[in-house]
Write a protein that holds these residues in place. Structure first.
Motif, PDB file in Angstrom:
ATOM      1  N   ALA A  42       0.678  -1.190   0.299  1.00  0.00           N
ATOM      2  CA  ALA A  42      -0.034  -0.089   0.037  1.00  0.00           C
ATOM      3  C   ALA A  42       0.857   1.293  -0.096  1.00  0.00           C
ATOM      4  O   ALA A  42       0.543   2.185  -0.919  1.00  0.00           O
ATOM      5  N   ILE A  43       1.687   1.367   0.804  1.00  0.00           N
ATOM      6  CA  ILE A  43       2.845   2.524   0.860  1.00  0.00           C
ATOM      7  C   ILE A  43       3.430   2.635  -0.450  1.00  0.00           C
ATOM      8  O   ILE A  43       3.444   3.859  -0.970  1.00  0.00           O
ATOM      9  N   GLU A  44       4.081   1.587  -1.102  1.00  0.00           N
ATOM     10  CA  GLU A  44       4.607   1.937  -2.314  1.00  0.00           C
ATOM     11  C   GLU A  44       3.842   2.295  -3.440  1.00  0.00           C
ATOM     12  O   GLU A  44       4.194   3.099  -4.217  1.00  0.00           O
ATOM     13  N   LYS A  45       2.507   1.581  -3.649  1.00  0.00           N
ATOM     14  CA  LYS A  45       1.753   2.053  -4.538  1.00  0.00           C
ATOM     15  C   LYS A  45       1.280   3.459  -4.207  1.00  0.00           C
ATOM     16  O   LYS A  45       0.991   4.096  -5.220  1.00  0.00           O
ATOM     17  N   TYR A  46       0.853   3.891  -2.843  1.00  0.00           N
ATOM     18  CA  TYR A  46       0.492   5.269  -2.811  1.00  0.00           C
ATOM     19  C   TYR A  46       1.673   6.330  -3.160  1.00  0.00           C
ATOM     20  O   TYR A  46       1.037   6.972  -4.021  1.00  0.00           O
ATOM     21  N   LYS A  47       2.951   6.003  -2.912  1.00  0.00           N
ATOM     22  CA  LYS A  47       3.930   7.001  -3.379  1.00  0.00           C
ATOM     23  C   LYS A  47       4.017   6.997  -4.919  1.00  0.00           C
ATOM     24  O   LYS A  47       4.382   8.128  -5.390  1.00  0.00           O
ATOM     25  N   LYS A  48       3.562   5.971  -5.658  1.00  0.00           N
ATOM     26  CA  LYS A  48       3.551   5.967  -7.094  1.00  0.00           C
ATOM     27  C   LYS A  48       2.676   6.673  -7.701  1.00  0.00           C
ATOM     28  O   LYS A  48       2.520   7.066  -8.897  1.00  0.00           O
ATOM     29  N   LEU A  49       1.298   5.909  -7.182  1.00  0.00           N
ATOM     30  CA  LEU A  49       0.063   6.586  -7.913  1.00  0.00           C
ATOM     31  C   LEU A  49      -0.527   7.912  -7.236  1.00  0.00           C
ATOM     32  O   LEU A  49      -1.267   8.592  -7.844  1.00  0.00           O
ATOM     33  N   LEU A  50      -0.156   8.331  -5.974  1.00  0.00           N
ATOM     34  CA  LEU A  50      -0.716   9.340  -5.327  1.00  0.00           C
ATOM     35  C   LEU A  50      -2.467   9.576  -5.494  1.00  0.00           C
ATOM     36  O   LEU A  50      -2.944  10.349  -5.999  1.00  0.00           O
ATOM     37  N   PRO A  51      -3.171   8.400  -4.873  1.00  0.00           N
ATOM     38  CA  PRO A  51      -4.852   8.338  -4.922  1.00  0.00           C
ATOM     39  C   PRO A  51      -5.194   9.195  -4.134  1.00  0.00           C
ATOM     40  O   PRO A  51      -4.628   9.960  -3.230  1.00  0.00           O
ATOM     41  N   SER A  52      -6.403   9.831  -4.363  1.00  0.00           N
ATOM     42  CA  SER A  52      -7.098  10.818  -3.456  1.00  0.00           C
ATOM     43  C   SER A  52      -7.686   9.989  -2.324  1.00  0.00           C
ATOM     44  O   SER A  52      -8.013  10.746  -1.338  1.00  0.00           O
ATOM     45  N   VAL A  53      -8.081   8.764  -2.287  1.00  0.00           N
ATOM     46  CA  VAL A  53      -8.631   8.004  -1.290  1.00  0.00           C
ATOM     47  C   VAL A  53      -8.064   6.689  -1.170  1.00  0.00           C
ATOM     48  O   VAL A  53      -7.748   5.961  -2.392  1.00  0.00           O
TER      49      VAL A  53
END
Length: 122
Positions: free
Chosen positions: A37-48
Motif C-alpha cells: 500500500a505504501i509503495e503504491k501510494y507513493k507511485k500513484l498518489l490516489p485521493s482516497v
C-alpha cells in the motif's frame, strides 16, 4: 476521486472495487498488505485509500500512519471486520477519516463516499 484499495482478501478487494466503479470513480490499483500500500501510494498518489486493519506483513494502522506522514490530507477509510473501540479511536486519532465495518451494503458504502466527495466530515 481516485482510489487505492488495500485488503489481503481478494474477494473483499474485488467487491470494494466493484462498488467504487459502480459509483463512477476510478480504481488506480489494489494492494494486498500495508507494505505494498505504501509503495503504491507513493507511485500513484490516489485521493482516497480504503484499507483493511488486519493484513500480513504490515497492518492497516501502521501503513496508514506512514501514508499520513507523507500526506496528512489523504482520505483513508479503514474497512474491517474487527471492531474494537480502542482500534477505532486509535484510527481516528491518527487521521483516518472513517471506519466501516464489514460486511456493509453498497448503499452504506455509497453514502459514506458521497459524504467524502461533498467534503463532509466522515
Amino acid at each position: 476521486m481516485k482510489f487505492l484499495v488495500v485488503d489481503d482478501s481478494k474477494i473483499a478487494r474485488s467487491r470494494i472495487c466493484d462498488y467504487i466503479k459502480e459509483l463512477g470513480y476510478e480504481v488506480l490499483d489494489e494492494a494486498c498488505d500495508g507494505i505494498e500500500a505504501i509503495e503504491k501510494y507513493k507511485k500513484l498518489l490516489p485521493s482516497v485509500i480504503t484499507i483493511d486493519l488486519e493484513m500480513p506483513n504490515m497492518k492497516g494502522i501502521e501503513a496508514s500512519k506512514e501514508i499520513l506522514r507523507l500526506n496528512p490530507k489523504i482520505n483513508i477509510i479503514l474497512i474491517t471486520s474487527i471492531v474494537d473501540k480502542k482500534e477505532v479511536i486509535n484510527a481516528l486519532k491518527i487521521g483516518i477519516k472513517k471506519v466501516i465495518q464489514k460486511p456493509f451494503t453498497f448503499e452504506y458504502f455509497a453514502q459514506e463516499i458521497n459524504k467524502l466527495k461533498k467534503g463532509a466530515s466522515l
